[in-house]
Design an enzyme around this catalytic site. Sequence first.
Site, PDB file in Angstrom:
ATOM      1  N   ASP A 335     -19.940 -16.395 -45.888  1.00  0.00           N
ATOM      2  CA  ASP A 335     -20.958 -17.152 -45.154  1.00  0.00           C
ATOM      3  C   ASP A 335     -21.490 -18.279 -46.036  1.00  0.00           C
ATOM      4  OD1 ASP A 335     -22.758 -17.942 -43.249  1.00  0.00           O
ATOM      5  OD2 ASP A 335     -24.265 -16.449 -43.777  1.00  0.00           O
ATOM      6  N   GLU A 338     -24.351 -17.897 -48.425  1.00  0.00           N
ATOM      7  CA  GLU A 338     -24.131 -17.250 -49.713  1.00  0.00           C
ATOM      8  C   GLU A 338     -23.747 -18.235 -50.811  1.00  0.00           C
ATOM      9  OE1 GLU A 338     -24.562 -13.903 -50.549  1.00  0.00           O
ATOM     10  OE2 GLU A 338     -25.640 -14.070 -48.655  1.00  0.00           O
ATOM     11  N   ASP A 370     -22.444 -11.215 -44.305  1.00  0.00           N
ATOM     12  CA  ASP A 370     -22.248 -12.226 -45.345  1.00  0.00           C
ATOM     13  C   ASP A 370     -20.784 -12.398 -45.740  1.00  0.00           C
ATOM     14  OD1 ASP A 370     -25.007 -12.731 -45.556  1.00  0.00           O
ATOM     15  OD2 ASP A 370     -25.260 -10.968 -46.836  1.00  0.00           O
TER      16      ASP A 370
END
Length: 616
Positions: A335, A338, A370
Amino acid sequence: MSSELVRLGRKRALPSCPNPLFLEWLTELRDQAAEKGLKTQYVYQKALSSLKKYPLPLNNGKEAKILQNFGDGICKILDDRLEKYYRVNGPDAPIHSLPSGVQASGHCSTNLDPSKASSNTQELPGTSGGDHKKTQKGEVRREKGARKKRGYVPQKRSGGHAVLLTLYRHSQVPDSKGFMFKNELQTESQPLCDKSFTVPDLGSKYTAWASVGTLIQRDLVLKTHNPARYSLTELGLVVAEQLESGEREEKNDQKVEEEKREGGEAVECPDTVDLTLDDDDHDDEGVSGRLAKRPSPVGPTEESPTEESQAVEHGEAAARGILLPGCYEIILCVDFIETTGGNTAGKPDLVTELQKNGVTFDIRKLNVGDFLWVAREQVAPDPGQLRPPTVRELVLDYIIERKRMDDLCGSIIDGRFREQKFRLKRCGLHKPIYLVEEHGSAAAHLSLPESTLQQAIANTQVVDGFFVKRVQDVKESAAYLTIMTRYLQKLYTNRTLHCRSRELEGDGPRGAQVSCSLMSFTEFNHGAVKSKCQTVREVFARQLMQISGLSGDKAAAILEHYNTVNSLVRAYGQCASEAQKEKLLSSIRYGKLKRNLGPALSRTVYQLYCTKGPLS
């Protein structure tokens, strides 16, 4: 005097639409906007609905401004078209009815005045041939003027043409579910269309999927549910049958032409038929034929058929939503949050560590989680195309939510922690993982005690059923992601992957392993949008989870008995006493251990939904 009274007293029946010209022009504008995928089609549609309800005739576009959804722009367009209509047909041309000689577009089908035409036909009553010809011409002109509008038929190899054919063929398959989701409809329609359903052409922002709006507007395709389901209407079924019959006739014609060509070659070379062959020739031909058909041990003649068959097999499998072994690669998706945004401490280090470890990853927007992994189809780029070809991506069942201790503390305080766990459980992937970075004694300086955070982590694993992986820092997180990526690459080395829909769990072929029946990434990410339209059941679940002590498992258990607020309130109304209402939910069992919800939580829910005024 009496005749005049009778004339004034008669009631003239109004036509079905007092403003047929305006109706025709607005319909044309709406259809043009729908073909281009413009949102103005909905503006024209609202104006059409208002015009159809208005029972009185309008003399110009300015008068139409009193109607709902008619603005200055639409009124000016109608006045411009009306001015052009008067220029072509004369200032006295009717606008509240369509004569047989005047078309809705403003063009007259004949230049002759009807009175002159009728007088010309009566000049030579004795000449039957001339009279017949003139009458026949008049009939032709009247038929041309009164010609009915042709029903909508999409152009061959267009998006609408491909969608109608695909929905029709899907409906003819035994055990068909009767509808198709957007992703599978785009995939199966693509071979029948010259334009891409997902990637717009150079210099355009519209794809072939824009034509589906026209099909829905024309009442040929029905769109229901969320995620959207597409099916044929009764009218759409009739049009699709016509298109299918046309396809069959075209294939038959091509087959007949090929047979004629083959037959022509046989006629031109009769000596190639076995009429001139004797037994010895048959033997020689048999030996030479066997030698010619025998593949050579080395060389391209042995490899070419194999490569061609593999390409055909791969293309057929891709059309059925299947990824064969060796035709895809496993890629880690990260993601973008992140890597940038929010608390950036350690985020660049994560990407650097993944690059050092040689992990193939792709940074993109993930609506839930994530990290996750996708099986990406390997497709060679076409040298003649500017854009890369569209590839299929299937999401593996593993998804990771990464939590630093400070992030965990903040999410517990503002309520995001429970919501994230709830969304991870409902995302459609069966193996969610929590990656917790403890960072030594960093939790000692947070707003919540360390014991509270440790208890939340334990509840996530024991109560909610997530797999929890504890690491110390970003470097260990990158190491865990690296090991997981290599493990999944090895696990899916010789697996055949099948595309399934999120709405139909386990709709892959029988005998296929669960881990090989996967969702497409597009459908997964679209279904995980946080701000998407929610059903009443989903809103009710989110309301229940706002109550202190009511987890996702408890909310799901309540929804099994009462799926809406209305059903729960009706159940309270059927209770005989106040005490019975308070204990209504106490015996509901939840979780793997099947424990009772309890009287305290049951009383809290009852007070929330049945207490008038603010809660004390």
